[in-house]
Write an enzyme that holds these catalytic residues in place. Structure first.
Site, PDB file in Angstrom:
ATOM      1  N   ALA A   1       0.827  -1.194   0.000  1.00 47.48           N
ATOM      2  CA  ALA A   1       0.000   0.000   0.000  1.00 47.48           C
ATOM      3  C   ALA A   1       0.866   1.252   0.000  1.00 47.48           C
ATOM      4  CB  ALA A   1      -0.925  -0.004   1.216  1.00 47.48           C
ATOM      5  N   ASP A   2       2.033   1.153   0.574  1.00 43.82           N
ATOM      6  CA  ASP A   2       2.890   2.334   0.687  1.00 43.82           C
ATOM      7  C   ASP A   2       4.261   2.089   0.068  1.00 43.82           C
ATOM      8  OD1 ASP A   2       3.164   4.980   1.506  1.00 43.82           O
ATOM      9  OD2 ASP A   2       4.334   4.375   3.246  1.00 43.82           O
ATOM     10  N   LEU A   3       4.373   1.031  -0.730  1.00 38.55           N
ATOM     11  CA  LEU A   3       5.711   0.660  -1.236  1.00 38.55           C
ATOM     12  C   LEU A   3       6.369   1.804  -1.983  1.00 38.55           C
ATOM     13  CD1 LEU A   3       7.967  -1.364  -1.711  1.00 38.55           C
ATOM     14  CD2 LEU A   3       6.697  -2.263  -3.646  1.00 38.55           C
TER      15      LEU A   3
END
Lengths: 110, 526
Positions: free
Chosen positions: A64-66
Site C-alpha cells: 500500500a505504501d511501497l
C-alpha cells in the site's frame, strides 16, 4: 527528534518509541542492537520489524505504501530508491498492490 | 556433470568460468599485468592518475572481492561504465589482490560473506549503529579499509545519493552531516585504516595452494552432520573440487558432487558447484598455513539453506577428532557413536565409568560401542583414540532446552524474490556445578504460537507459514492477502516452540520469529 518535529500524532508516538540518542529510547535500543544481518532499523516505520520489535506498526500491507518508500529512498539498502539510484525500478508498474510480482531485484544474481 | 555446468552458472561464477586468462598462480605477474592494464583501460577515464602511480579513489580503498563487485556494479549502473564479464572478473581478481583484506581483517565479518541469514549484526558502538548500521550491516563498512580522506568522500557520496537520510528516524535527532564529516570519518579511519602492517605482510606472503586431499566435516542445520573427502586439483586458473561425503543423519546416504572455484587474495575461496543435484555456492577461507579451510556453502537460489564446512589437509595431518555422530548418551544407555577425523589409528580408551568397545576402525573413522554406567555421575567424559581426544556427555535428565536462533526473521517469497526460510535447532542442557552443561542438539517436536496479543488478533499463525518437523519454517506467499484484515501481507510475529522428549516427559524451549516482507536489493554484502 531534537531538530525536526513530526506533524502528526502517529509519527510523534512512533518517535517516542523509536531510537533516540537523547535517552528516552533506551528500551528500544535493545531491539536495535539485535538486528538480524541485513535488516533496516530505520523505524518510521520499520521495513522488516517495527520500533516495538514486532510487525503491527509496519505498513499493512507493505504494498500500500511501497512507492512511498522507494520514491524518497527510505530504506535504500532493501528497497531500490527511485529518486536517484534506480529511477526505472517501478516503471510500468503503477499499482504496487497488483504489480508487485513484476518488481525486479536490482543487484544481478551472482 | 561438467558439460552441463555452463548452462546454469551466472554472475560471479559466470565470469569465473568464462574468464580467458592464461594460467596464473595466486600472486602471479602475468595476471597482475593484465589486471592493471584493464583497470587503466576501464577506470582511468574518470579516475585520474595520482602522483604515486595509482588512480584516485581506487588506490585509497581496500575491500573484499564482493566489495569490489558491488562498487563496480555501481560504476556501471550509476556512472555508465560498460565492462564485459571476462574483464570484470579479471579486474575484481586484480583489485582483490592489490587492494584486498588480509585474513585477519576479514575474520570478524565472515558471517556476511557466508550469507548467514540468521546472524545478528552488531556495531562497534551505538553511534555507528544509528549512523550506519540502521540501513545496512555494520559488516558492509567493517569489510572496507580507506584512508581518512576517502572515508570522508564516502560520507559525501551517501548524503548525495540518499539525501533523505538526514530526515529519517535515528538521523533527524542529530546533526548527521556535521557529525559524519567532522567526527565519524576519523573514527572509521582509526577502526578500519588503509595502512595496516598485517595487510602489507599478507600481500607480500607466498600464498599456499589448495591442491591435495582433504578431510571434510560439517553440519547442515536441521539435517545433521556430514563427513567425507574432498580432492582439489588445478583447472587452469581455477580449482576443481570433487566431493565424496556421507550424510551422518541418514546412515548410508551419500552426498556427492563437485565445484569449480577461484581463490582471491590468496585465501578467499569462492566456488560454484553441485551437491546431490542442487546448485551450490561456496564461501571458504583457506588458513594462512594452507592446511585448513572453513566457511559455509549454500543453495545458489535459497541462501538460507546450506551447511557449515570444515576441511583439513590429510597429508601430514595430526591425529584428531573433527566431528562425531552424537555428543551424548543417557545414564545406563548403550549407543554406537562414530568419531570422524584424521589419523585415528591409535588405541581407544575412555574415562572411568564409560564402557568402550571398537566396532570398526580405520584412520578416518572409529565406530565405538559406548555404555554409560547406570550410576556414573552426569557430566563430560573424555574419549581418546591415540593422541586424539574428544568428549561425550552423560546426562541424567534434561533441565533446559534452548532454541537457536533465539530471534530471527524469515521473508515471504513471491514474484521475482525467493522466500527466506528460518531453520531452528533444539539444544538440550543440564545443570552442572558451575552452570549449565551443554548436552547437544536433539530432535524436537516443533510448534508455532502467536508471539503477543497483536499476533493473536491478526491470526498470524494461520497465515505466516508452516514449520516442518526438521525445525524449518517455510514462510507463506508474498503480496497483499485479501483474506486478512487490511489485506495485509502474510507477515507474522511468532513464537517457535521446540519440545524435546526426555523419558516420559517433555522439555520445551522458545524462540521468536518475525515473518516479514521481501527485499529487492540483494547485493552479496547486505
Amino acid at each position: 527528534m531534537k531538530y525536526l518535529k513530526p506533524m502528526n500524532l502517529k509519527a510523534q508516538a512512533l518517535n517516542r518509541a523509536s531510537f533516540s540518542s537523547s535517552g528516552d529510547g533506551a528500551k528500544m535500543e535493545v531491539v536495535a542492537m539485535q538486528t538480524v544481518a541485513g535488516c533496516a532499523s530505520t523505524m518510521d516505520p520499520g521495513w522488516e520489524v517495527d520500533a516495538f520489535g514486532g510487525i503491527a506498526a509496519l505498513c499493512q500491507p507493505m504494498e500500500a505504501d511501497l512507492y512511498g518508500c522507494s520514491d524518497p529512498c527510505w530504506w535504500p539498502a532493501q528497497v531500490p530508491d527511485v529518486m536517484n539510484s534506480y529511477p526505472d525500478w517501478d516503471m510500468d508498474k503503477p499499482n504496487a498492490g497488483a504489480d508487485w510480482r513484476q518488481l525486479n531485484n536490482v543487484f544481478p544474481k551472482r | 556433470m561438467s558439460g552441463k555446468r555452463g548452462l546454469f552458472v551466472s554472475g560471479l561464477t559466470l565470469f569465473i568460468l568464462s574468464a580467458v586468462l592464461t594460467s596464473v598462480s595466486a600472486n602471479d605477474s602475468t595476471g597482475d599485468f593484465k589486471g592493471k592494464a584493464l583497470v587503466n583501460d576501464y577506470c582511468a577515464a574518470c579516475h585520474e592518475q595520482t602522483d604515486k602511480g595509482g588512480l584516485t579513489r581506487i588506490s585509497d580503498v581496500r575491500k573484499t572481492p564482493e566489495g569490489w563487485d558491488m562498487t563496480i556494479f555501481r560504476m556501471e549502473h550509476l556512472h555508465g561504465l560498460a565492462v564485459d564479464s571476462d574483464d570484470r572478473f579479471a579486474i575484481i581478481k586484480y583489485l582483490s589482490a592489490e587492494n584486498g583484506l588480509s585474513p585477519k581483517e576479514s575474520a570478524p565479518f565472515r558471517y556476511v560473506l557466508e550469507q548467514r541469514a540468521h546472524f545478528v549484526d552488531t556495531a562497534p558502538n551505538d553511534d555507528l549503529d544509528a549512523l550506519c548500521g540502521r540501513c545496512h550491516t555494520n559488516a558492509r563498512y567493517g569489510l572496507q579499509r580507506r584512508t581518512a580522506e576517502d572515508w570522508l568522500k564516502h560520507m559525501h557520496f551517501h548524503v548525495g545519493q540518499y539525501p533523505s537520510l538526514e530526515y529519517q528516524a535515528r538521523a533527524r535527532d542529530r546533526f548527521w552531516w556535521q557529525e559524519v564529516t567532522s567526527k565519524t570519518y576519523k573514527e572509521l579511519a582509526e577502526l578500519y585504516p588503509f595502512q595496516n602492517a598485517d595487510w602489507d605482510q599478507w600481500k607480500a606472503a607466498a600464498y599456499k595452494s589448495p591442491v591435495g586431499l582433504w578431510r571434510v566435516t560439517g553440519h547442515r542445520p536441521g539435517q545433521g552432520g556430514y563427513e567425507g573427502i574432498m580432492i582439489v586439483s588445478r583447472d587452469g586458473d581455477f580449482y576443481k573440487a570433487e566431493y565424496d561425503l556421507n550424510d551422518m543423519g541418514q546412515k548410508g546416504k551419500s552426498i556427492t558432487g563437485n565445484s569449480k572455484s577461484v581463490i582471491y587474495t590468496g585465501y578467499e575461496w569462492r566456488g560454484s558447484g553441485i551437491l546431490n543435484g542442487t546448485e551450490t555456492r561456496e564461501v571458504y577461507a583457506l588458513s594462512e598455513d594452507g592446511n585448513r579451510m572453513t566457511g559455509r556453502w549454500h543453495d545458489a537460489i535459497y541462501y538460507d539453506i546450506g551447511g557449515e564446512f570444515q576441511a583439513v589437509r590429510m597429508d601430514g595431518a595430526e591425529t584428531q577428532v573433527l566431528t562425531q555422530s552424537s555428543d551424548y548418551l543417557r545414564q545406563g544407555e548403550t549407543k554406537q557413536i562414530i568419531l570422524h577425523g584424521t589419523g585415528l589409528t591409535g588405541k581407544a580408551s575412555a574415562d572411568k565409568g564409560l564402557g568402550l568397545s571398537i566396532v570398526h576402525q580405520d584412520s578416518n573413522s572409529v565406530t565405538l560401542q559406548i555404555t554409560a554406567g547406570r550410576n556414573i555421575a552426569p557430566g563430560s567424559y573424555r574419549v581418546t583414540v591415540g593422541q586424539a581426544e574428544t568428549a561425550i556427555v552423560v546426562y541424567d535428565k534434561i533441565d533446559r532446552v534452548k532454541i537457536m536462533p533465539e530471534w530471527t526473521i524469515a521473508r515471504l517469497g513471491g514474484g521475482n524474490t525467493p522466500p527466506v526460510s528460518a531453520q531452528f535447532e533444539a539444544t538440550a542442557y543440564m545443570k552442572g556445578k558451575d552452570g549449565d552443561i551443554k548436552i547437544g542438539i536433539m530432535p524436537a517436536l516443533w510448534l508455532v504460537a502467536p508471539f503477543n496479543a497483536d499476533a493473536e488478533q491478526m491470526k498470524d499463525v494461520d497465515f505466516a507459514g508452516r514449520i516442518d518437523q526438521s525445525g524449518r519454517f517455510m514462510p507463506a506467499a508474498a503480496g497483499p492477502n485479501p483474506d486478512r484484515k487490511y489485506s495485509t501481507n502474510n507477515a507474522g510475529n511468532l513464537t517457535i516452540i521446540g519440545r524435546v522428549k526426555d523419558g516420559d516427559h517433555q522439555v520445551s524451549g522458545k524462540a521468536q520469529l518475525i515473518v516479514t516482507v521481501q527485499r529487492w536489493n540483494l547485493p552479496p554484502i547486505r
